[in-house]
Structure formats: structure tokens, C-alpha cells
Design an enzyme around this catalytic site. Structure first.
Site, short mmCIF file in Angstrom:
data_model
loop_
_atom_site.label_atom_id
_atom_site.label_comp_id
_atom_site.label_asym_id
_atom_site.label_seq_id
_atom_site.Cartn_x
_atom_site.Cartn_y
_atom_site.Cartn_z
N GLN A 17 6.62 5.37 8.77
CA GLN A 17 5.77 6.53 9.01
C GLN A 17 4.35 6.25 9.46
O GLN A 17 3.86 6.89 10.39
CB GLN A 17 5.72 7.39 7.72
CG GLN A 17 4.94 8.68 7.89
CD GLN A 17 4.90 9.55 6.65
OE1 GLN A 17 4.12 10.49 6.57
NE2 GLN A 17 5.74 9.27 5.67
N LYS A 74 14.03 -13.27 17.37
CA LYS A 74 14.49 -14.57 16.88
C LYS A 74 15.22 -15.35 17.97
O LYS A 74 15.70 -16.47 17.73
CB LYS A 74 15.40 -14.37 15.67
CG LYS A 74 14.69 -13.75 14.47
CD LYS A 74 15.62 -13.55 13.29
CE LYS A 74 14.87 -12.93 12.12
NZ LYS A 74 15.75 -12.70 10.94
N ARG A 103 5.33 -16.17 11.17
CA ARG A 103 6.55 -16.97 11.09
C ARG A 103 7.35 -16.92 12.38
O ARG A 103 8.10 -17.84 12.71
CB ARG A 103 7.41 -16.51 9.91
CG ARG A 103 6.81 -16.86 8.55
CD ARG A 103 7.80 -16.68 7.42
NE ARG A 103 8.17 -15.29 7.21
CZ ARG A 103 7.50 -14.46 6.41
NH1 ARG A 103 6.39 -14.86 5.79
NH2 ARG A 103 7.91 -13.22 6.25
N LYS A 136 3.75 -5.03 -2.09
CA LYS A 136 4.35 -4.02 -1.23
C LYS A 136 3.79 -2.65 -1.57
O LYS A 136 3.49 -2.36 -2.72
CB LYS A 136 5.87 -4.01 -1.40
CG LYS A 136 6.58 -5.20 -0.80
CD LYS A 136 8.09 -5.05 -0.92
CE LYS A 136 8.82 -6.20 -0.25
NZ LYS A 136 10.28 -6.06 -0.36
N GLU A 139 4.11 5.20 0.20
CA GLU A 139 3.23 6.37 0.16
C GLU A 139 2.63 6.61 -1.22
O GLU A 139 1.40 6.62 -1.39
CB GLU A 139 4.03 7.60 0.61
CG GLU A 139 3.32 8.93 0.42
CD GLU A 139 2.08 9.08 1.27
OE1 GLU A 139 1.04 9.55 0.76
OE2 GLU A 139 2.14 8.72 2.46
N ASP A 168 0.55 7.33 4.13
CA ASP A 168 1.18 6.91 5.38
C ASP A 168 0.53 7.57 6.59
O ASP A 168 -0.14 6.91 7.39
CB ASP A 168 2.67 7.26 5.35
CG ASP A 168 3.50 6.18 4.67
OD1 ASP A 168 3.18 5.00 4.84
OD2 ASP A 168 4.47 6.52 3.98
N GLY A 243 -16.18 21.87 -4.94
CA GLY A 243 -17.39 21.95 -4.11
C GLY A 243 -18.48 22.75 -4.78
O GLY A 243 -18.41 23.08 -5.97
N GLY A 244 -19.49 23.10 -4.01
CA GLY A 244 -20.61 23.84 -4.57
C GLY A 244 -20.27 25.28 -4.93
O GLY A 244 -20.96 25.90 -5.74
#
Length: 412
Positions: A17, A74, A103, A136, A139, A168, A243-244
Site C-alpha cells: 500500500q 535473480k 543482496r 518489520k 499499518e 501506509d 483545538g482552540g
């Protein structure tokens, strides 16, 4: 048609994602996004399928406006094709586990050597450095470790993950900002650079007002919160506005799970609200005379508003409050939004056709540019554009392509 990102070619190796969110937005804005997949394909093609043997909605809704090529990294011939793609792309994106590209022989130093102008963009759970670098992340792991879950939910309840995928998709949007900044700098320097976004970092950035509150706790109570007993960390605040101005979700009839209107009680609209729900007596009530005392008595204020709201649906109450200029909005379910005329007008829900699954709806582009309208194209089938990209983008002949295929460059 010339678009904002026309002329830029993105080699997108990301999956699931976060990365696909970023590359899809760039595809919407005109970039040529080449989705490079292993012969097995992006794992989400098969996850949570609703139609047997067709690409899942998980995949199709994150991969519109892209072309797909399969490459076996590969395989020596596959590596040759990949190297050539790196040489002609402006950006390469990846979200593999730590060390995977190294790798394979394609760490940042090697990629930069192949194409000094390329921008390499990486999404990691926790970055490439630090004690958490090898962990690892998914989300909700990112939400948990970035401060979002601890500050989401009701004060006396468990922590909650948000419905929005801030770990994600939120990281994908951050990555796009980094890529575009790197491309702008390349215009001045001629050099590409490495761009990294860690999911944990991005969740922390999206919870910035909670860091504001964390630093205020030691200096006294937080009056905008409906609770007034604080520990040493920012608490869960339910639906308090944070908030305010005071804000909260008010329950409406008929009392279903989403029959709520979110209402913000600004200082300059209180008198009009009070007049509408309680007449002159409430306007004159000293418990609600100004924002400071309303904060102290907000539980009673919200109860009065909810008693008033019980006679209205959320849409009806929105009309009543809009007449007196009160900021408010109904809690919109997925069903509400799916059929909403405003959403359709904004092209935020777009119908597309797919050769395997038929018609489905995709979210549109939230970024609107006056000179770069968005054309929506369905997600690609696995490897659908392999031959096209090899021939038209890389210039390989039919004989060369046949040779690569025989050598296993595009299959397992």
C-alpha cells in the site's frame, strides 16, 4: 496532453500500500509509472479477493495509471533489463525489507553509479538506521509506535487504530513530497539523491498536535479536553476537537451507528446556538457565558445539544446549524460517501472497467491542478506491458526480447 509530471518516468518496485499510493498519485499527475513486479506479482493481487482468479480490489485501487512489467531480478538477463531501466528512469521506488536490494547487487551506491541523476525513494517501517531498523512494520504497528493509537479512543477505553491508513497511505504521500523535492533540487544540481520515509516517522508527523499537548501537560491542565485528570502523557480524548474551539459528535435520530453530526462551537456563534436551542435563558446562563466557562461545563453543554439533536436527522440538524453559520458536518459512512453527489462532482469516486473483474469504483485524485486534469486508467494485469516497455521504452528488438524470454528474464 501535457500534465504536471509529464516527461518523468518512475520505476516503481513497491508493493502492498504505502509505495503504490505514492506512485499512483504521480501517475494521476502524468508521470509514466512502470510497475516492476517479480514474476509472482504484487502480493495484494491475490489478497482479499472478492472475485475468484481476478486481481483484488486491494490491488486495483492502488495501481491505476501504471504499466506492469515482470522482471526476474535473480536472473542475469533480468538484471540486465533492470539495469537498462535504471539508466532511463528519473525515480526508482522500493519498499523491500532491509538489505534486499543490496543482496541483489543494487544498493543505492550502485544505482547512483548506473544513473547519477536518478532519485531513489525508499519506504521503511523504521528507517535504515537506529535500534528499530530491522523490525518489520505494518499499518497498525506504525500507528502503535508513532503515537497515534495511544491518543485515539475514549479516555477510559483501549487504544484504537484509525480508519484512515496513516501508516501506509500517509507515508506514501510524504514520500511523494520527498521525491518531488529531490527532482526540483536535481534541476539545480544535476544529481539525484536518496529519499527515505519511515512509517513511524510519518505517523509521528501526522499526530503533531498531540506532541503540542504532551509539552503543555507539565504547565497545567489542557482545558479543551473534556477530561481534566492528566498523567505525564497526552491522553485519549474521544471526539474532543483538540483545538482552540470546543467540538464533538452529537447523536441524532434515528440513533444508528453513524447518525451523528460533528459540531464545532466557536466563540462568536455560541449566542446564536444558545438562542436556537434554549432561548434567552440559555444565552444569559453564566455557565456558558464565554469559552473558558464553557470548557469547564462542556459536559452539560453537549448534553443540551444532544437533547436538541434528538429531534433531527444529521442532515436536518446540519441545515439548522448552517443557517446560523455553525461549522458542522455529518459523520459520513462509506455508504453515504459512495453515493454522495459532492464526492462524484469532485471525481473522488470514479468508475473504471477491468478485463477480469468488470466495473469497479476507484478513489480519484485528491490533488487538483487547473492545468493538469487527471485521466483515470485501470490497473494493469501482471506483466501486461512487458513487451511494450521492452520495445518502446528500452528499444529492444523482437529477437532480443525473445532471447530474454528464453533465458528466463521475466519468469520464475
Amino acid at each position: 496532453m501535457d500534465k504536471a509530471l509529464s516527461g518523468f518516468r518512475i520505476l516503481d518496485m513497491t508493493h502492498v500500500q504505502a509505495g503504490p499510493t505514492c506512485s499512483q498519485l504521480m501517475g494521476f499527475l502524468g508521470a509514466d509509472v512502470i510497475k516492476l513486479e517479480s514474476p509472482a506479482g504484487d502480493a495484494t493481487r491475490k489478497q482479499l479477493r472478492d472475485i475468484p482468479d481476478a486481481d483484488s480490489l486491494y490491488f486495483t485501487m492502488l495501481n491505476c495509471n501504471k504499466r506492469s512489467i515482470t522482471v526476474n531480478l535473480k536472473n542475469d538477463q533480468g538484471k540486465a533489463v533492470f539495469t537498462r531501466l535504471l539508466g532511463i528512469c528519473d525515480v526508482v521506488m522500493e519498499n523491500f525489507g532491509p538489505g534486499v536490494l543490496n543482496r541483489l547487487g543494487f544498493g543505492w551506491e550502485k544505482i547512483h553509479e548506473i544513473n547519477p541523476r536518478i532519485v531513489m525513494a525508499s519506504i521503511k517501517g523504521f528507517g535504515t538506521e537506529g535500534p528499530y531498523a530491522a523490525f518489520k512494520a505494518y499499518e497498525n504497528v506504525a500507528q502503535a509506535m508513532g503515537g497515534s493509537m495511544s491518543t485515539t479512543g475514549v479516555p477510559d477505553g483501549p487504544p484504537f487504530a484509525t480508519g484512515a491508513q496513516i501508516g501506509d497511505s500517509g507515508t506514501g504521500v510524504h514520500l511523494m513530497a520527498g521525491i518531488l523535492a529531490a527532482l526540483l533540487q536535481r534541476e539545480r544540481t544535476g544529481r539525484g539523491q536518496y529519499v527515505e520515509c519511515a512509517m513511524m516517522d510519518c505517523v509521528m508527523n501526522l499526530t503533531r498536535v498531540k506532541w503540542r499537548d504532551h509539552q503543555r501537560i507539565g504547565r497545567g491542565p489542557l482545558p479543551e479536553y473534556s477530561i481534566q485528570e492528566f498523567s505525564t502523557f497526552t491522553p485519549r480524548a474521544g471526539n474532543d476537537s483538540g483545538g482552540g474551539q470546543l467540538g464533538n459528535a452529537v447523536k441524532c435520530k434515528p440513533g444508528g451507528p453513524n447518525d451523528y453530526l460533528y459540531v464545532v462551537v466557536q466563540e462568536h456563534v455560541w449566542a446564536a446556538i444558545a438562542k436556537r436551542i434554549g432561548g434567552d435563558a440559555l444565552v444569559a446562563d453564566p455557565r456558558f457565558d464565554n469559552i473558558e466557562v464553557r470548557r469547564e461545563n462542556q459536559a452539560e453543554m453537549w448534553q443540551m445539544l444532544e437533547d436538541f439533536a434528538s429531534s433531527y436527522t444529521k442532515r436536518e440538524l446540519m441545515e439548522v446549524l448552517n443557517e446560523i453559520n455553525v461549522p458542522c458536518g455529518p459523520i459520513m459512512s462509506t455508504e453515504d460517501l459512495f453515493d454522495d453527489e459532492h464526492v462524484k462532482l469532485r471525481e473522488m469516486m470514479v468508475e473504471l472497467d477491468h478485463p477480469e473483474r468488470g466495473k469497479w469504483f476507484n478513489l480519484g485524485c485528491p490533488i487538483k491542478l487547473s492545468d493538469s486534469p487527471v485521466d483515470f486508467e485501470r490497473s494493469p494485469l501482471l506483466g501486461e506491458h512487458t513487451d511494450e516497455i521492452l520495445n518502446e521504452v528500452l528499444g529492444y528488438s523482437e529477437n532480443e526480447i525473445a532471447g530474454f524470454k528464453e533465458a528466463g528474464a521475466f519468469t520464475r
